[in-house]
Design an enzyme around this catalytic site. Sequence first.
Site, PDB file in Angstrom:
ATOM      1  N   LYS A   1       2.985 -16.275 -11.156  1.00  0.00           N
ATOM      2  CA  LYS A   1       2.611 -17.056  -9.965  1.00  0.00           C
ATOM      3  C   LYS A   1       2.023 -18.415 -10.346  1.00  0.00           C
ATOM      4  O   LYS A   1       2.224 -19.403  -9.633  1.00  0.00           O
ATOM      5  CB  LYS A   1       1.652 -16.252  -9.092  1.00  0.00           C
ATOM      6  CG  LYS A   1       2.277 -14.976  -8.510  1.00  0.00           C
ATOM      7  CD  LYS A   1       3.523 -15.281  -7.689  1.00  0.00           C
ATOM      8  CE  LYS A   1       4.082 -14.041  -6.986  1.00  0.00           C
ATOM      9  NZ  LYS A   1       5.281 -14.330  -6.166  1.00  0.00           N
TER      10      LYS A   1
ATOM     11  N   SER B   1       1.115 -17.153  -4.805  1.00  0.00           N
ATOM     12  CA  SER B   1       0.095 -16.175  -4.430  1.00  0.00           C
ATOM     13  C   SER B   1      -1.262 -16.814  -4.690  1.00  0.00           C
ATOM     14  O   SER B   1      -1.369 -17.789  -5.436  1.00  0.00           O
ATOM     15  CB  SER B   1       0.247 -14.932  -5.314  1.00  0.00           C
ATOM     16  OG  SER B   1      -0.890 -14.106  -5.225  1.00  0.00           O
TER      17      SER B   1
ATOM     18  N   TYR C   1       1.988 -10.659 -13.399  1.00  0.00           N
ATOM     19  CA  TYR C   1       2.077 -11.198 -12.036  1.00  0.00           C
ATOM     20  C   TYR C   1       1.376 -12.546 -11.944  1.00  0.00           C
ATOM     21  O   TYR C   1       1.917 -13.524 -11.438  1.00  0.00           O
ATOM     22  CB  TYR C   1       1.447 -10.190 -11.055  1.00  0.00           C
ATOM     23  CG  TYR C   1       1.580 -10.575  -9.596  1.00  0.00           C
ATOM     24  CD1 TYR C   1       2.757 -10.328  -8.897  1.00  0.00           C
ATOM     25  CD2 TYR C   1       0.532 -11.171  -8.902  1.00  0.00           C
ATOM     26  CE1 TYR C   1       2.885 -10.670  -7.555  1.00  0.00           C
ATOM     27  CE2 TYR C   1       0.646 -11.514  -7.566  1.00  0.00           C
ATOM     28  CZ  TYR C   1       1.825 -11.253  -6.896  1.00  0.00           C
ATOM     29  OH  TYR C   1       1.951 -11.604  -5.573  1.00  0.00           O
TER      30      TYR C   1
HETATM   31  N1  LIG Z   1       1.591  -8.853   0.128  1.00  0.00           N
HETATM   32  C1  LIG Z   1       0.660  -9.598  -0.461  1.00  0.00           C
HETATM   33  O1  LIG Z   1      -0.541  -9.320  -0.381  1.00  0.00           O
HETATM   34  C2  LIG Z   1       1.092 -10.848  -1.202  1.00  0.00           C
HETATM   35  C3  LIG Z   1       0.092 -11.746  -1.600  1.00  0.00           C
HETATM   36  C4  LIG Z   1       0.461 -12.884  -2.301  1.00  0.00           C
HETATM   37  C5  LIG Z   1       1.799 -13.128  -2.580  1.00  0.00           C
HETATM   38  N2  LIG Z   1       2.747 -12.232  -2.194  1.00  0.00           N
HETATM   39  C6  LIG Z   1       4.145 -12.550  -2.520  1.00  0.00           C
HETATM   40  O2  LIG Z   1       4.936 -12.490  -1.349  1.00  0.00           O
HETATM   41  C7  LIG Z   1       6.306 -12.296  -1.720  1.00  0.00           C
HETATM   42  C8  LIG Z   1       6.920 -11.267  -0.796  1.00  0.00           C
HETATM   43  O3  LIG Z   1       6.338  -9.994  -1.072  1.00  0.00           O
HETATM   44  P1  LIG Z   1       5.828  -9.016   0.076  1.00  0.00           P
HETATM   45  O4  LIG Z   1       4.350  -8.978  -0.008  1.00  0.00           O
HETATM   46  O5  LIG Z   1       6.478  -9.334   1.364  1.00  0.00           O
HETATM   47  O6  LIG Z   1       6.312  -7.600  -0.519  1.00  0.00           O
HETATM   48  P2  LIG Z   1       7.499  -6.629  -0.068  1.00  0.00           P
HETATM   49  O7  LIG Z   1       7.612  -5.625  -1.155  1.00  0.00           O
HETATM   50  O8  LIG Z   1       7.257  -6.141   1.303  1.00  0.00           O
HETATM   51  O9  LIG Z   1       8.789  -7.580  -0.077  1.00  0.00           O
HETATM   52  C9  LIG Z   1       9.359  -8.046  -1.282  1.00  0.00           C
HETATM   53  C10 LIG Z   1      10.888  -8.032  -1.138  1.00  0.00           C
HETATM   54  O10 LIG Z   1      11.475  -8.545  -2.346  1.00  0.00           O
HETATM   55  C11 LIG Z   1      12.609  -7.741  -2.644  1.00  0.00           C
HETATM   56  N3  LIG Z   1      12.966  -7.822  -4.064  1.00  0.00           N
HETATM   57  C12 LIG Z   1      12.341  -7.240  -5.130  1.00  0.00           C
HETATM   58  N4  LIG Z   1      13.016  -7.513  -6.256  1.00  0.00           N
HETATM   59  C13 LIG Z   1      14.074  -8.304  -5.922  1.00  0.00           C
HETATM   60  C14 LIG Z   1      15.129  -8.917  -6.651  1.00  0.00           C
HETATM   61  N5  LIG Z   1      15.245  -8.761  -7.981  1.00  0.00           N
HETATM   62  N6  LIG Z   1      16.034  -9.665  -5.982  1.00  0.00           N
HETATM   63  C15 LIG Z   1      15.937  -9.815  -4.636  1.00  0.00           C
HETATM   64  N7  LIG Z   1      14.984  -9.240  -3.883  1.00  0.00           N
HETATM   65  C16 LIG Z   1      14.057  -8.499  -4.521  1.00  0.00           C
HETATM   66  C17 LIG Z   1      12.183  -6.337  -2.233  1.00  0.00           C
HETATM   67  O11 LIG Z   1      13.295  -5.479  -2.066  1.00  0.00           O
HETATM   68  C18 LIG Z   1      11.425  -6.623  -0.934  1.00  0.00           C
HETATM   69  O12 LIG Z   1      12.294  -6.583   0.187  1.00  0.00           O
HETATM   70  C19 LIG Z   1       6.286 -11.924  -3.193  1.00  0.00           C
HETATM   71  O13 LIG Z   1       6.682 -13.038  -3.974  1.00  0.00           O
HETATM   72  C20 LIG Z   1       4.829 -11.580  -3.458  1.00  0.00           C
HETATM   73  O14 LIG Z   1       4.468 -11.787  -4.810  1.00  0.00           O
HETATM   74  C21 LIG Z   1       2.415 -11.106  -1.512  1.00  0.00           C
END
Ligand SMILES: NC(=O)c1ccc[n+]([C@@H]2O[C@H](COP(=O)([O-])OP(=O)(O)OC[C@H]3O[C@@H](n4cnc5c(N)ncnc54)[C@H](O)[C@@H]3O)[C@@H](O)[C@H]2O)c1
Length: 286
Positions: free
Chosen positions: A160, A142, A156
């Site tokens: 990261k 992230s 968090y």
């Molecule tokens: N959305 C943002 O702004 C953003 C920014 C930076 C980084 N991220 C990172 O992107 C990645 C994906 O997140 P996203 O934004 O698509 O959110 P999201 O909530 O849409 O998707 C995350 C997915 O991870 C799954 N999950 C949660 N716990 C789990 C576990 N223990 N085992 C397996 N699956 C699990 C959830 O069910 C979900 O389907 C994450 O690592 C998040 O930290 C997101």
Amino acid sequence: MDRIEGRVAVVTGAASGIGRALANTFATAGAHVVLADIEQEPLDAAVQRLRAEGHRVIGVRTDVRSQGDVRRLAEAAMNEYGGVHIVCNNAGVSSGASFSSIPLSTWEWVMDVNFWGVVHGCREFLPLLRDQDEGHVVNTASMSALVTQAPSMSPYVCSKFAVHALSECLDHELRMADERIGVSVIMPGPVLTRMMDAERNRPDGVPAVEPDAARRAWRDGMSDAMRNRGLPPETVAGQVLDAIRTRRFFVLPHPAEALAAVERRLHRMKDAVPAGVLPVGDTTTD
Ligand SMILES: NC(=O)c1ccc[n+]([C@@H]2O[C@H](COP(=O)([O-])OP(=O)(O)OC[C@H]3O[C@@H](n4cnc5c(N)ncnc54)[C@H](O)[C@@H]3O)[C@@H](O)[C@H]2O)c1
């Protein structure tokens, strides 16, 4: 890895957001995809949608906190396709409050998913990637791996930073050994996903954290950022595909903000060094 067609890609957190977009992008590029997620129904829906479009995919319910689950995910991929070329350790959650108000179990949950999930993915899949002519590991960090000015986000942010460090160590080690396995780390700012609702996956025994002023401020800031700068997850997935094809390490969907964050830290570090101590000229060793 020039060719994606016919390759096998495993994606965790594939039922939603960035993970689902990665699965769609790989499938559209002709890869066979293994979708893994802790949420069974959205996982089934994502698999059905791709199958309806004619793609060859399977879904495996997986809790990335569990080494056993991730091992079974690897076994399922091998049983179905006989090999794995790309692994995306993407599943992630977020929770927090001001530092003093964060229960230990919240720290453990966030680190278990965001950091240990990536460790399990790298450990279980690396031997399988080595059996192929080439492979690629993609870890989702992230922008929070670069920016610490995020009130209420300590677990968090720490998770990261750890994913960033692990990815750099692994990339360095694989390059030193001249292995044909690339590593990329994704460092997005706001992406339009369900991340704001990550507590839906809070396990039993992890109490809901009452949002304090810091958490409310973070939520407001994040909502604004999503509205103003939130990227579609498909944009991030496209950049990941390009990074795999060109063996590029950093995937920076919000590049100006990421570089500004690094420069801010560099200035603070330089400010901490007494005048006259810094050598003149280029001091980079990488
Ligand atoms: N959305 C943002 O702004 C953003 C920014 C930076 C980084 N991220 C990172 O992107 C990645 C994906 O997140 P996203 O934004 O698509 O959110 P999201 O909530 O849409 O998707 C995350 C997915 O991870 C799954 N999950 C949660 N716990 C789990 C576990 N223990 N085992 C397996 N699956 C699990 C959830 O069910 C979900 O389907 C994450 O690592 C998040 O930290 C997101």
